[in-house]
Design an enzyme around this catalytic site. Structure first.
Site, PDB file in Angstrom:
ATOM      1  N   HIS A 275       0.836  -1.192   0.000  1.00  0.00           N
ATOM      2  CA  HIS A 275       0.000   0.000   0.000  1.00  0.00           C
ATOM      3  C   HIS A 275       0.868   1.238   0.000  1.00  0.00           C
ATOM      4  CE1 HIS A 275       0.843  -1.028   4.201  1.00  0.00           C
ATOM      5  NE2 HIS A 275       0.799   0.270   4.456  1.00  0.00           N
TER       6      HIS A 275
ATOM      7  N   CYS B 126       2.361   3.350  11.729  1.00  0.00           N
ATOM      8  CA  CYS B 126       3.255   2.868  10.680  1.00  0.00           C
ATOM      9  C   CYS B 126       3.541   4.026   9.739  1.00  0.00           C
ATOM     10  CB  CYS B 126       2.650   1.682   9.925  1.00  0.00           C
ATOM     11  SG  CYS B 126       1.183   2.090   8.941  1.00  0.00           S
TER      12      CYS B 126
END
Length: 665
Positions: A65, A180
Site C-alpha cells: 500500500h 506505521c
C-alpha cells in the site's frame, strides 16, 4: 467502501510469482479504470513503501500500500495467487494480496474506511471466506462489507448448575499506541491484534492508533489508571511524554500484529518488576535507540546519527550566515566589533558583521546540540539536560567535536543507568524532571572536566594540527577517502560521518579544515550530477521515471544534496554505487590537490564566491561527474540491463520494469 473496490478490481486467479509482478498486475486494473494515472510512478511509490518495511503478515496476507500523487481516488484491488507470493512474512508466502492505493491528499473518511478493512483482516472468518470465494463480484461485496462472512458455528451450550461467580481480581490495564509510515494498514491491524489479545488474556487495553487520518488522544484518566504501556510503531509516537513513568514495551508495528500476547506478557513482567523505563521508539533519528535484538554497533550508529541529524540545521543556518558575512565584508569581518555596540544602518560592513555574528552564535550550538541529541537518542528527554551540559563543557575545555561525541554518549549512558534503578512509586513522577537531570548532570560534569575531557582536548588539538599541515600526497589520500565515504551510501551514516568531520573543523577553521570542507562538498555533489548527465547522454538505459528524476538531479546535485542519486542507486545499486564512489574519489582527490578551500558548510555552486580556487574546484567536480557518468553508462550497457529494465531503444513504459524508488525516499 463499495466505490473503492469492484469486480473489475478482483483477480481470483492472479498469475504472478513475485510481489513486483503482483503489484503491477493489480495496478494495471486500477489504470484501466482511470484510478491510477501513471503506472510506473505509482509502482515506484509502492516500492518505496515496501522498502521501508515488508508488507507481508502472518496468516498468508500481503498488503502492499502507499499514498501517491498518481492515484485519483482511494482504491483497493484484491488478488489471490495460486502458489502464494513472498511478501516477507515470517510464516511464509501470502495467498491473499490487497493492493491499497490512496491519493496523496486522501480525506479522513476514506482513510478511516481503509483502516476498517485492515482491522477486518484480523478476523479468521473474513480471511477464510476470501479463500473460498469463487465469484469476483461476491468477493468485492465481501471486502467492501456489503456482505458479511459466514460465521463459524458455535459449540452447543451445555447446562451447568448455577453457581455464584467468584470475586474477580482487578484487571491489568494497558494503554497502547500503534503507527506505521503510511498510517493506513499496519497501524490499525496492530491495534486490532492487541485488542483481541487483550480480550483473550483478560487484560483491559485501550489503543490509540496514530494513522494518516489523525488520531484521537487517549483520555488522560485512562493513561493515569494504566498499569503498563505498549508502543507498536515505526514512526515516532506523538506526544510520547503523556506515558512517562510507566512500564513500557517499545517495538515495531509488525510485532504488535504478529505477537500481541507476548507483548502483553512482557509489559506484565515489567510492571511486576517495577521497571518504569520507556525505551525510545523507532522510526526517526532521535527515537531510534536500537531494538533489543540489535548489536551495540547498530545502536551506536543510531545514537550518533540522532545527534548529527539535529546538528545539521544549525550547521546550515550558522555556516551560511558566516559565509555571507565573509562574502559581504571580506575575511577581516571576524575582527568587527559587536553589532550590539556599534551598528551603522547604511554601512554594508555593519550588515556583514551582523550576519557573521548571528551565524557565529548559531555555530556555537553545534557541539551542545550534537551531545544533547545523542543523549536524547539513547535515553529520550531525560538525556537532554546532561547532554547539553556535557556539550557545553566540551566547548569550555576546547575538546570540540570529539568532546561533544563523548559527552553525548556519557550523558545518555548515565541516564540509562539511573533509569534502571528501582524507585518507590511516590518518586516516579519527579524522576524525569528533577532526580535524573540533577544526578546525571553532576556525573557528566565530573567526568568531562576531570577525567576524559582533557585527553580528548589534546586529541582534538592534534587532529587540528594534522589538518593544518596536510599537503601533497597525504592531502590527496584524505580527499580520496572522504570522496568514497560521501558517495558510498548517498546521505546515509557513512556520508554523515564524513560531513560531520568536515563541519567539526569549521568551528575552529584553518587552512587544512577548509580544504576538507571543500573536498567533502565537491564529492557529495557528484552522484546526482553524474546520474543526471547519464540520463541525458544515454537516456535509453533508463526508464521514464529515472529520466524524470534525472532532471531534478541537476538541481539537487548543484545544491549539494547527495540524496538526489538515491532513486538510481535503489533501482540498480551494483552499478550506480561503485560508479558514484569512483567519481567522488576523483573529485575529492583533485579538490585537495588543487588546494581548494571552503568556509561554508553547504550551498553547492551557490556559494562559489566563497571557494578558494573556484575554477579548479569546478574542474574537480566536472571531472568526477564525467567519470561517474561514463562508468555507470558502461556498466549498464555491458550488463544488458540485467535488472529487468529496458535496453537502449526500448520504451521504458512498455518493459517489465521493477518498481523504482522515487526521489522522496
Amino acid at each position: 467502501m463499495s466505490d473503492m473496490i469492484t469486480a473489475d478490481l478482483v483477480d481470483l486467479d492472479l498469475a504472478a510469482q513475485t510481489k513486483e509482478a503482483a503489484a503491477r498486475s493489480l495496478a494495471e486494473r486500477m489504470v484501466a479504470l482511470g484510478r491510477v494515472t501513471d503506472l510506473d510512478g505509482f509502482l515506484a511509490d509502492v516500492a518505496a513503501r515496501e522498502a521501508q518495511m515488508p508488507t507481508g503478515l502472518d496468516g498468508g496476507i500481503g498488503i502492499p500500500h502507499c499514498r501517491s500523487e498518481h492515484v485519483t481516488e482511494p482504491t483497493l484491488a484484491f488478488g489471490r495467487p495460486a502458489g502464494g507470493i513472498d511478501f516477507g512474512a515470517p510464516d511464509g508466502p501470502a495467498d491473499l494480496i490487497f493492493l491499497i492505493a490512496a491519493p496523496a491528499g486522501a480525506d479522513d473518511a476514506h482513510l478511516t474506511i481503509l483502516s476498517a478493512l485492515a482491522r477486518r483482516l484480523m478476523d479468521p472468518d473474513f480471511t477464510a471466506a476470501l479463500r473460498a470465494a469463487t465469484d469476483p463480484a461476491a468477493t468485492a461485496s465481501l471486502i467492501s462489507g456489503d456482505t458479511a462472512p459466514p460465521a463459524a458455528p458455535e459449540p452447543a451450550a451445555t447446562a451447568t448448575p448455577e453457581e455464584p461467580p467468584p470475586a474477580a481480581p482487578a484487571p491489568f490495564r494497558v494503554v497502547a499506541v500503534t503507527s506505521c509510515p503510511t498510517g493506513i494498514a499496519h497501524t490499525y491491524m496492530a491495534a486490532e491484534a492487541l485488542e483481541q489479545a487483550g480480550q483473550a488474556e483478560g487484560v483491559e487495553i485501550v489503543v490509540e492508533p496514530q494513522g494518516s487520518a489523525g488520531f484521537t488522544r487517549l483520555d488522560p484518566a485512562v493513561i493515569a489508571a494504566a498499569d503498563g504501556v505498549i508502543f507498536a510503531h515505526d514512526v515516532p509516537v506523538r506526544e510520547k511524554e503523556r506515558f512517562a513513568g510507566k512500564p513500557t514495551v517499545d517495538v515495531g508495528v509488525k510485532a504488535g500484529i504478529n505477537r500481541p500476547a507476548e507483548l502483553l506478557a512482557e509489559v506484565r513482567d515489567k510492571a511486576a518488576r517495577g521497571e518504569t523505563t520507556a525505551p525510545a521508539g523507532t522510526g526517526s533519528p532521535v527515537d531510534e535507540a536500537g531494538g533489543p535484538g540489535e548489536g551495540y554497533g547498530t545502536k551506536l550508529r543510531k545514537w550518533l546519527m540522532s545527534g548529527v541529524s539535529y546538528m545539521v540545521p544549525f550547521v546550515a543556518a550558522g555556516g551560511l550566515l558566516i559565509a555571507l558575512g565573509f562574502a559581504i565584508g571580506g575575511y577581516t569581518i571576524d575582527k568587527a566589533p559587536s553589532v550590539a555596540e556599534h551598528f551603522v544602518w547604511t554601512d554594508s560592513t555593519s550588515w556583514a558583521a551582523l550576519l557573521f555574528q548571528v551565524g557565529g552564535l548559531a555555530f556555537s550550538f553545534l557541539v551542545p546540540v550534537l551531545a544533547g541529541y545523542i543523549a536524547y537518542g539513547m535515553a529520550d528527554r531525560p538525556g537532554l539536560v546532561p547532554g547539553f551540559v556535557g556539550g557545553s563543557i566540551a566547548l569550555t575545555i576546547n575538546a570540540g567535536f570529539l568532546g561533544g561525541l563523548a559527552a553525548g554518549l556519557i550523558a545518555g549512558g548515565t541516564v540509562m543507568a539511573i533509569q534502571r534503578v528501582k524507585v518507590p512509586a511516590a518518586l516516579r513522577g519527579i524522576m524525569p524532571v528533577v532526580v535524573i537531570p540533577l544526578i546525571s548532570s553532576a556525573v557528566v560534569g565530573f567526568l568531562m572536566f576531570l577525567v576524559v575531557g582533557k585527553p580528548i582536548a589534546e586529541l582534538q588539538k592534534a587532529l587540528t594540527d594534522w589538518l593544518s599541515g596536510l599537503s601533497g600526497a597525504n592531502a590527496v589520500i584524505l580527499g580520496v577517502v572522504l570522496g568514497l565515504m560521501m558517495c558510498f551510501d548517498l546521505g546515509g551514516p557513512l556520508n554523515k560521518v564524513a560531513y560531520a568531520f568536515a563541519v567539526g573543523g569549521l568551528a575552529n577553521p584553518n587552512d587544512g579544515s577548509l580544504k576538507v570542507m571543500a573536498a567533502v562538498m565537491a564529492a557529495g555533489m557528484v552522484p546526482p550530477l553524474a546520474m543526471a548527465l547519464a540520463t541525458v547522454v544515454r537516456g535509453g538505459l533508463f526508464n521514464r521515471t529515472e529520466r524524470e528524476n534525472g532532471k531534478a538531479a541537476w538541481v539537487l546535485g548543484s545544491s549539494f544534496i547527495t540524496e538526489g542519486a538515491i532513486p538510481f542507486a535503489a533501482a540498480d545499486p551494483l552499478r550506480v554505487i561503485p560508479s558514484a564512489m569512483a567519481g567522488g574519489a576523483v573529485t575529492g582527490a583533485l579538490s585537495m590537490l588543487f588546494e581548494c578551500t571552503l568556509r561554508a558548510p553547504h550551498g553547492g555552486i551557490f556559494v562559489l564566491p566563497l571557494i578558494g580556487n573556484p575554477v579548479l574546484y569546478l574542474i574537480a567536480i566536472l571531472a568526477g561527474t564525467a567519470v561517474s557518468a561514463a562508468l555507470v553508462i558502461l556498466l549498464k550497457g555491458m550488463g544488458g540491463r540485467g535488472d529487468g529494465k529496458a535496453v537502449e531503444g526500448t520504451p521504458a513504459t512498455e518493459s517489465g520494469t521493477a518498481p523504482k524508488v522515487p526521489a522522496t525516499v
